[in-house]
Motif scaffolding. Structure first.
Motif, mmCIF file in Angstrom:
data_model
loop_
_atom_site.group_PDB
_atom_site.id
_atom_site.type_symbol
_atom_site.label_atom_id
_atom_site.label_comp_id
_atom_site.label_asym_id
_atom_site.label_seq_id
_atom_site.Cartn_x
_atom_site.Cartn_y
_atom_site.Cartn_z
ATOM 1 N N TRP A 1 0.834 -1.383 0.004
ATOM 2 C CA TRP A 1 -0.029 -0.209 0.161
ATOM 3 C C TRP A 1 0.905 1.245 -0.132
ATOM 4 O O TRP A 1 1.712 1.305 0.907
ATOM 5 N N ASP B 1 1.613 -0.594 -5.346
ATOM 6 C CA ASP B 1 0.116 -0.912 -5.139
ATOM 7 C C ASP B 1 -0.474 -0.749 -6.608
ATOM 8 O O ASP B 1 0.311 -0.566 -7.557
ATOM 9 N N SER C 1 -2.423 1.389 -8.221
ATOM 10 C CA SER C 1 -2.389 2.619 -9.073
ATOM 11 C C SER C 1 -0.814 2.972 -9.183
ATOM 12 O O SER C 1 -0.385 3.419 -10.242
ATOM 13 N N ASP D 1 -3.556 8.128 -7.511
ATOM 14 C CA ASP D 1 -4.692 6.971 -7.109
ATOM 15 C C ASP D 1 -5.536 6.593 -8.212
ATOM 16 O O ASP D 1 -5.828 7.235 -9.115
ATOM 17 N N SER E 1 -8.814 6.227 -8.388
ATOM 18 C CA SER E 1 -10.104 6.930 -8.574
ATOM 19 C C SER E 1 -9.903 8.097 -9.550
ATOM 20 O O SER E 1 -10.508 8.586 -10.407
ATOM 21 N N ASP F 1 -14.764 -1.073 -9.096
ATOM 22 C CA ASP F 1 -15.228 -0.431 -8.092
ATOM 23 C C ASP F 1 -15.676 -1.354 -6.975
ATOM 24 O O ASP F 1 -15.655 -2.560 -7.258
ATOM 25 N N ASN F 2 -15.827 -0.686 -5.743
ATOM 26 C CA ASN F 2 -16.358 -1.551 -4.504
ATOM 27 C C ASN F 2 -17.818 -1.734 -4.311
ATOM 28 O O ASN F 2 -18.509 -1.019 -5.321
ATOM 29 N N GLN G 1 -17.368 3.011 -5.333
ATOM 30 C CA GLN G 1 -16.009 3.750 -5.481
ATOM 31 C C GLN G 1 -14.993 2.925 -6.251
ATOM 32 O O GLN G 1 -14.651 1.732 -5.869
ATOM 33 N N THR H 1 -11.716 1.524 -6.659
ATOM 34 C CA THR H 1 -10.540 1.148 -5.691
ATOM 35 C C THR H 1 -9.409 0.268 -6.216
ATOM 36 O O THR H 1 -8.323 -0.074 -5.732
ATOM 37 N N HIS H 2 -9.530 0.275 -7.798
ATOM 38 C CA HIS H 2 -8.498 -0.916 -8.167
ATOM 39 C C HIS H 2 -8.340 -0.570 -9.864
ATOM 40 O O HIS H 2 -9.411 -0.268 -10.250
ATOM 41 N N HIS I 1 -12.474 -8.812 -8.498
ATOM 42 C CA HIS I 1 -12.767 -7.435 -8.667
ATOM 43 C C HIS I 1 -13.685 -7.096 -9.679
ATOM 44 O O HIS I 1 -14.017 -7.885 -10.509
#
Length: 253
Positions: free
Chosen positions: A145, A154, A156, A173, A175, A199-200, A204, A206-207, A244
């Motif tokens: 992270w 990570d 991104s 990031d 996003s 997204d989650n 959002q 996130t990946h 994901h």
């Protein structure tokens, strides 16, 4: 306003001013920043290449003038280290290891020298196959992270580094990276090197991962790995399940 440069291999950027605070990103050798706030032991900085902000230890950056900042932060004809790890020699003849993506065009300013071939990025690459070639150099890199190097990265940080080596500066990031480029409707419209975002449950992003040919994707999840990509998302080849949920596909170059 004060300005700084990273004279060491990697310096952590933290969410708050303290060694126990979460690492949100890293500064690589030769990268420059604006100093937004300075305290006795810590400074809040903004990196020039992606405008990312965080706190760094005052001992891990060197102050420079505004003129030097302007010259060193220019995104034209910047040279980066291409090998996963190499070395620079300091004026006192000691040696430091630096990593892929380090801004070695700043080496002369720091009084350092190097003998390897660096990659210079005068503009965004037209050959997108180079993105996949560079991405494969980081295969099996452990996930970290806030990481931006082959020693730990990570999702991104991975895509940002590969695009940077090819002359395109993505946001830090996932996003924010999703705001770059052109939306594609189907995986079949994509080319190797395009980015897929996930997204989650709250919607959002996130990946992020990089699309390869034949519906494969390379991304940082536990480690930099290759999995399958379909309209549902990433199908993990180890667990035989989706890890994901696909949100969008973007053509960046």
């Amino acid at each position: 306003m004060k300005y700084g440069i990273c004279p060491i291999s990697i310096a952590p950027m933290r969410e708050e001013p303290g060694d126990k605070s979460e690492m949100v990103s890293q500064i690589l050798y030769g990268e420059v920043c604006k100093v937004l706030e300075q305290r006795k032991k810590w400074s809040r900085i903004r990196l020039s290449n992606d405008d990312y902000e965080g706190w760094v230890d005052n001992k891990q950056y060197k102050e420079i003038s505004e003129i030097d900042y302007t010259n060193l932060s220019s995104k034209k004809n910047i040279a980066f280290a291409k090998d996963p790890i190499t070395t620079v020699t300091h004026a006192d003849q000691t040696i430091s290891s630096i990593i892929m993506g380090s801004q070695v065009s700043s080496a002369e300013f720091l009084g350092d020298s190097y003998s390897f071939n660096a990659i210079t990025t005068p503009g965004a690459a037209e050959n997108k196959s180079a993105l996949i070639d560079d991405a494969l150099l980081l295969l099996n890199t452990p996930y970290l992270w806030g990481g931006r190097s082959f020693m730990g990265i990570d999702c991104s940080g991975f895509t940002q580094l590969i695009y940077k080596l090819n002359g395109y500066f993505l946001s830090r990031d996932a996003s924010d990276q999703a705001k770059h480029g052109e939306v594609l409707s189907f995986i079949e419209e994509s080319d190797p090197g395009d980015l897929a975002f996930f997204d989650n449950s709250e919607g959002q992003i996130t990946h992020v991962g990089m699309i390869m040919k034949d519906n494969y994707i390379i991304h940082a999840h536990g480690k930099v790995r290759i999995d399958r990509l379909d309209q549902t998302g990433i199908f993990n080849l180890d667990t035989s399940s989706h890890s994901h949920k696909l949100r969008m596909i973007k053509k960046i170059l």
